[in-house]
Design an enzyme around this catalytic site. Structure first.
Site, PDB file in Angstrom:
ATOM      1  N   LEU A 222     -44.043  41.341  -3.806  1.00 56.83           N
ATOM      2  CA  LEU A 222     -42.626  41.299  -4.190  1.00 56.83           C
ATOM      3  C   LEU A 222     -41.724  41.924  -3.129  1.00 56.83           C
ATOM      4  O   LEU A 222     -40.616  42.363  -3.456  1.00 56.83           O
ATOM      5  CB  LEU A 222     -42.435  42.023  -5.530  1.00 56.83           C
ATOM      6  CG  LEU A 222     -43.311  41.554  -6.683  1.00 56.83           C
ATOM      7  CD1 LEU A 222     -43.157  42.499  -7.882  1.00 56.83           C
ATOM      8  CD2 LEU A 222     -42.967  40.120  -7.081  1.00 56.83           C
ATOM      9  N   ALA A 251     -44.645  39.794   9.402  1.00 55.16           N
ATOM     10  CA  ALA A 251     -46.089  39.842   9.117  1.00 55.16           C
ATOM     11  C   ALA A 251     -46.446  40.786   7.984  1.00 55.16           C
ATOM     12  O   ALA A 251     -47.605  41.181   7.854  1.00 55.16           O
ATOM     13  CB  ALA A 251     -46.851  40.240  10.372  1.00 55.16           C
ATOM     14  N   ALA A 252     -45.480  41.118   7.135  1.00 53.01           N
ATOM     15  CA  ALA A 252     -45.769  42.078   6.062  1.00 53.01           C
ATOM     16  C   ALA A 252     -46.861  41.568   5.131  1.00 53.01           C
ATOM     17  O   ALA A 252     -47.784  42.301   4.762  1.00 53.01           O
ATOM     18  CB  ALA A 252     -44.497  42.386   5.280  1.00 53.01           C
ATOM     19  N   ASP A 254     -49.223  39.381   5.722  1.00 50.27           N
ATOM     20  CA  ASP A 254     -50.515  39.324   6.399  1.00 50.27           C
ATOM     21  C   ASP A 254     -51.104  40.721   6.591  1.00 50.27           C
ATOM     22  O   ASP A 254     -52.320  40.914   6.474  1.00 50.27           O
ATOM     23  CB  ASP A 254     -50.381  38.622   7.746  1.00 50.27           C
ATOM     24  CG  ASP A 254     -49.985  37.164   7.601  1.00 50.27           C
ATOM     25  OD1 ASP A 254     -50.373  36.544   6.596  1.00 50.27           O
ATOM     26  OD2 ASP A 254     -49.280  36.647   8.485  1.00 50.27           O
TER      27      ASP A 254
END
Length: 313
Positions: A222, A251-252, A254
């Site tokens: 979220l 890339a959060a 991933d």
């Protein structure tokens, strides 16, 4: 961010996924259609959801092998070197004629992004080699995403299922998922937008419950609000995130997936594993770039120990 290799004896993780060179332009506000604007910075950063998750897992302490393809252009060796530099085994990373994959990314001053992916060499990964199957069979978990052809993703999931290897699937970009892939997915990791696209439910609680009809476990990320965890026969678990100022969210998700695979591989309870992965993702958004923003294990441990919200039902 500080780099660090995998911890000795860390969990074995295979990643079947894309390798792209990210071409990143930083702008105050994302341009509208037909608009030209001047950016304030430009960088080339190794990325692709497969590469991102492989490096995230390796920095978090996993023993990681990457399966995929790069081109014989100038980007191919750079992508391979970036993985190897983080102690990712690249024996399964093929080199094929033609260009490597690229991702053209615009990041605004709020940390938001828009991305155009050109598959390049990734489009050639439509099946596994015998060596690929051996790499998957030797792993404790397989990370999958959808920047490879669906035939290749499904082949990886089938190999994992045949050898009893759990699969964690990030359904991005969001496309309809074949029943055969869902049947071989142990943990589905959509963000709230992907969950809505897959189910038609904008409410993540409704989306998560709907997805449990197809897979045994679901984690919906979220963003700044943390994540939601659903498992069959259990109440949903909410895992909040510590408040941080986002610089680049590229890339959060991933980073979260790679860290979660490591935490699960170490046998942590799911709520604790999610909190640890959430701390890793929160660290990543405070820095620019994809793989260049990912935290090492010691940083995650430090952030996870800070006083703050704890997982709650």
């Amino acid at each position: 961010m500080a780099n660090g290799g995998p911890a000795p004896g860390g969990p074995a993780i295979a990643v079947l996924g894309s390798a792209n060179m990210d071409l990143v332009a930083y702008v105050p506000v994302a341009p509208r259609r037909g608009e030209t604007m001047t950016g304030r910075d430009f960088r080339t950063v190794p990325g692709g959801k497969g590469t991102n998750q492989a490096i995230a897992a390796a920095l978090a302490g996993g023993r990681v092998t990457m399966i995929g393809a790069v081109g014989d252009d100038a980007f191919g060796p750079r992508l391979r070197d970036a993985l190897a530099g983080c102690s990712v085994d690249t024996a399964g990373l093929r080199t094929v004629p033609g260009p490597s994959g690229t991702a053209h990314i615009v990041v605004d001053d709020e940390g938001g992004n828009s991305i155009v992916v050109v598959p390049g060499a990734n489009a050639t990964v439509t099946a596994l080699t015998p060596g690929d199957e051996r790499r998957i069979a030797a792993a404790g978990a397989l990370l999958l995403q959808l920047e490879l052809p669906m035939a290749g993703v499904l082949a990886g999931a089938e190999a994992a299922g045949a050898h009893g290897v759990p699969t964690l699937l990030t359904p991005a970009p969001a496309v309809p998922l074949p029943d055969g892939l869902l049947a071989r997915t142990d943990v589905l990791l959509p963000n709230e937008h992907e969950a809505a696209a897959l189910t038609g439910h904008r409410d993540p609680h409704r989306a998560g419950r709907a997805l449990l009809d197809a897979v045994p476990e679901v984690v919906i990320t979220l963003g700044a609000a943390g994540s939601l965890y659903f498992a069959r026969g259990a109440e949903p678990v909410t895992v909040p995130a510590a408040p941080v100022r986002a610089v680049d969210t590229t890339a959060a998700g991933d980073t979260f997936a790679g860290a979660l695979a490591v935490a699960r591989g170490e046998g942590r309870p799911m709520a604790a594993a999610l909190a640890w992965a959430t701390a890793a993702a929160a660290l990543s958004v405070q820095h620019t770039g994809a793989t260049s923003s990912m935290p090492a294990r010691a940083e995650i441990d430090t952030a996870a120990r800070r006083p703050g919200p704890t997982p709650s039902r």
